[in-house]
Design a protein around this motif. Structure first.
Motif, mmCIF file in Angstrom:
data_model
loop_
_atom_site.group_PDB
_atom_site.id
_atom_site.type_symbol
_atom_site.label_atom_id
_atom_site.label_comp_id
_atom_site.label_asym_id
_atom_site.label_seq_id
_atom_site.Cartn_x
_atom_site.Cartn_y
_atom_site.Cartn_z
ATOM 1 N N MET A 1 0.850 -1.170 0.000
ATOM 2 C CA MET A 1 0.000 0.000 0.000
ATOM 3 C C MET A 1 0.897 1.235 0.000
ATOM 4 O O MET A 1 1.847 1.330 0.755
ATOM 5 C CB MET A 1 -0.870 -0.034 1.260
ATOM 6 N N SER A 2 0.622 2.161 -0.825
ATOM 7 C CA SER A 2 1.417 3.386 -0.890
ATOM 8 C C SER A 2 0.499 4.587 -1.078
ATOM 9 O O SER A 2 -0.681 4.445 -1.366
ATOM 10 C CB SER A 2 2.437 3.311 -2.024
ATOM 11 N N LEU A 3 1.085 5.743 -0.913
ATOM 12 C CA LEU A 3 0.325 6.969 -1.138
ATOM 13 C C LEU A 3 0.032 7.116 -2.622
ATOM 14 O O LEU A 3 0.881 6.820 -3.457
ATOM 15 C CB LEU A 3 1.132 8.178 -0.671
ATOM 16 N N ASP A 4 -1.177 7.562 -2.953
ATOM 17 C CA ASP A 4 -1.444 7.773 -4.372
ATOM 18 C C ASP A 4 -0.789 9.084 -4.820
ATOM 19 O O ASP A 4 -0.290 9.858 -4.011
ATOM 20 C CB ASP A 4 -2.943 7.737 -4.682
ATOM 21 N N HIS A 5 -0.781 9.322 -6.096
ATOM 22 C CA HIS A 5 -0.067 10.458 -6.681
ATOM 23 C C HIS A 5 -0.509 11.787 -6.072
ATOM 24 O O HIS A 5 0.310 12.634 -5.756
ATOM 25 C CB HIS A 5 -0.250 10.451 -8.197
ATOM 26 N N LYS A 6 -1.808 11.968 -5.892
ATOM 27 C CA LYS A 6 -2.328 13.223 -5.346
ATOM 28 C C LYS A 6 -1.820 13.450 -3.926
ATOM 29 O O LYS A 6 -1.415 14.545 -3.568
ATOM 30 C CB LYS A 6 -3.855 13.199 -5.366
ATOM 31 N N GLU A 7 -1.808 12.372 -3.092
ATOM 32 C CA GLU A 7 -1.348 12.506 -1.709
ATOM 33 C C GLU A 7 0.148 12.790 -1.654
ATOM 34 O O GLU A 7 0.605 13.522 -0.798
ATOM 35 C CB GLU A 7 -1.673 11.243 -0.918
ATOM 36 N N GLN A 8 0.927 12.215 -2.547
ATOM 37 C CA GLN A 8 2.358 12.462 -2.553
ATOM 38 C C GLN A 8 2.645 13.938 -2.782
ATOM 39 O O GLN A 8 3.548 14.490 -2.195
ATOM 40 C CB GLN A 8 3.049 11.615 -3.610
ATOM 41 N N LYS A 9 1.872 14.590 -3.641
ATOM 42 C CA LYS A 9 2.093 16.004 -3.927
ATOM 43 C C LYS A 9 1.622 16.892 -2.783
ATOM 44 O O LYS A 9 2.094 17.996 -2.632
ATOM 45 C CB LYS A 9 1.383 16.397 -5.218
ATOM 46 N N SER A 10 0.666 16.415 -1.960
ATOM 47 C CA SER A 10 0.125 17.245 -0.897
ATOM 48 C C SER A 10 1.082 17.363 0.290
ATOM 49 O O SER A 10 0.928 18.261 1.095
ATOM 50 C CB SER A 10 -1.229 16.708 -0.428
ATOM 51 N N CYS A 11 2.051 16.482 0.405
ATOM 52 C CA CYS A 11 2.983 16.579 1.528
ATOM 53 C C CYS A 11 4.353 17.015 1.021
ATOM 54 O O CYS A 11 4.768 16.653 -0.068
ATOM 55 C CB CYS A 11 3.058 15.266 2.290
ATOM 56 N N THR A 12 5.009 17.815 1.841
ATOM 57 C CA THR A 12 6.279 18.393 1.400
ATOM 58 C C THR A 12 7.483 17.897 2.181
ATOM 59 O O THR A 12 8.598 17.987 1.697
ATOM 60 C CB THR A 12 6.226 19.929 1.513
ATOM 61 N N THR A 13 7.274 17.408 3.403
ATOM 62 C CA THR A 13 8.380 16.908 4.220
ATOM 63 C C THR A 13 8.054 15.502 4.698
ATOM 64 O O THR A 13 6.914 15.046 4.607
ATOM 65 C CB THR A 13 8.618 17.803 5.457
ATOM 66 N N PHE A 14 9.048 14.849 5.252
ATOM 67 C CA PHE A 14 8.856 13.514 5.824
ATOM 68 C C PHE A 14 7.743 13.536 6.867
ATOM 69 O O PHE A 14 6.842 12.697 6.851
ATOM 70 C CB PHE A 14 10.175 13.031 6.435
ATOM 71 N N VAL A 15 7.793 14.497 7.785
ATOM 72 C CA VAL A 15 6.792 14.589 8.852
ATOM 73 C C VAL A 15 5.410 14.821 8.263
ATOM 74 O O VAL A 15 4.431 14.176 8.668
ATOM 75 C CB VAL A 15 7.168 15.699 9.861
ATOM 76 N N ASP A 16 5.321 15.710 7.303
ATOM 77 C CA ASP A 16 4.047 16.013 6.649
ATOM 78 C C ASP A 16 3.465 14.755 5.997
ATOM 79 O O ASP A 16 2.283 14.438 6.171
ATOM 80 C CB ASP A 16 4.274 17.126 5.620
ATOM 81 N N CYS A 17 4.282 14.032 5.273
ATOM 82 C CA CYS A 17 3.819 12.818 4.589
ATOM 83 C C CYS A 17 3.429 11.727 5.588
ATOM 84 O O CYS A 17 2.407 11.058 5.409
ATOM 85 C CB CYS A 17 4.902 12.287 3.660
ATOM 86 N N LEU A 18 4.247 11.560 6.619
ATOM 87 C CA LEU A 18 3.943 10.536 7.608
ATOM 88 C C LEU A 18 2.647 10.864 8.353
ATOM 89 O O LEU A 18 1.833 9.975 8.619
ATOM 90 C CB LEU A 18 5.112 10.377 8.587
ATOM 91 N N CYS A 19 2.434 12.128 8.646
ATOM 92 C CA CYS A 19 1.188 12.542 9.299
ATOM 93 C C CYS A 19 -0.027 12.270 8.409
ATOM 94 O O CYS A 19 -1.088 11.893 8.912
ATOM 95 C CB CYS A 19 1.256 14.019 9.698
ATOM 96 N N ASP A 20 0.139 12.441 7.113
ATOM 97 C CA ASP A 20 -0.950 12.109 6.185
ATOM 98 C C ASP A 20 -1.292 10.618 6.264
ATOM 99 O O ASP A 20 -2.461 10.232 6.202
ATOM 100 C CB ASP A 20 -0.583 12.485 4.754
ATOM 101 N N ILE A 21 -0.271 9.789 6.424
ATOM 102 C CA ILE A 21 -0.500 8.345 6.572
ATOM 103 C C ILE A 21 -1.198 8.059 7.898
ATOM 104 O O ILE A 21 -2.139 7.266 7.954
ATOM 105 C CB ILE A 21 0.825 7.563 6.456
#
Length: 191
Positions: A1-21
């Motif tokens: 399972m991975s982030l889809d393309h739209k979600e990848q663009k919405s986060c800018t840092t490691f913390v931001d992306c991990l928080c989205d998860i």
């Protein structure tokens, strides 16, 4: 399972992306996620992981699950794992600590490594300086990788100094009978 393309663009840092998860997996509340993004936006991976665990915001298994999703690889709990001494010693301690990786296991010509950041673009080249295996990266917690490396390179508490061993061997050679009698008496006194 991975982030889809739209979600990848919405986060800018490691913390931001991990928080989205965390949000998508319902691991933390919306308020906790907003606070984390604000307070840790540009934090290092180890500092953020440590905070989450020390403040008991997440269980270790949940953090590993989120890291596996983020890095799109298997997440491994390295704590308590018995690493192969030969594999670990193929790399200099300082190289592994600086790049936060440790060899996990080998299967024929494939070497599996645990890394705090398996997406580190330089990691494959760094590993390639020391081994010629095909390399597959898994993700692990930085603190556990650090502990595993130090466990193999730092002197254990029970290790006896070589000078002490040499003195005892010399005494045994010079006075074999006296040494044997002393050792037998010491064993009897111990019982």
């Amino acid at each position: 399972m991975s982030l889809d393309h739209k979600e990848q663009k919405s986060c800018t840092t490691f913390v931001d992306c991990l928080c989205d998860i965390f949000k998508k997996q319902n691991m933390l509340t919306h308020d906790d996620i907003d606070s984390l993004k604000k307070d840790f936006l540009y934090s290092s991976i180890p500092a953020f992981e440590d905070f989450l665990l020390e403040e008991q915001l997440l269980e270790k298994e949940d953090l590993l699950k989120a890291l596996g999703i983020f890095y799109t690889t298997q997440a491994i709990d390295a704590q308590g794992f018995f690493f192969d001494h030969h594999l670990v010693t193929m790399f200099p301690k300082d190289v592994m600590l600086r790049n936060m990786f440790v060899p996990y296991e080998r299967d024929n010509d494939v070497l599996y490594l645990l890394a705090a950041n398996p997406h580190n673009a330089d990691l494959a080249a760094i590993v390639g300086k020391y081994v010629s295996y095909d390399v597959v990266f898994f993700v692990g917690l930085a603190r556990d990788i650090d502990d595993a490396i130090k466990e193999y390179f730092d002197n254990p508490l029970y290790e006896i100094e070589q000078d002490t061993i040499n003195k005892e061997d010399a005494r045994r050679e010079e006075h074999p009978v006296e040494t044997m009698i002393d050792e037998l008496q010491a064993d009897e006194d111990f019982d």
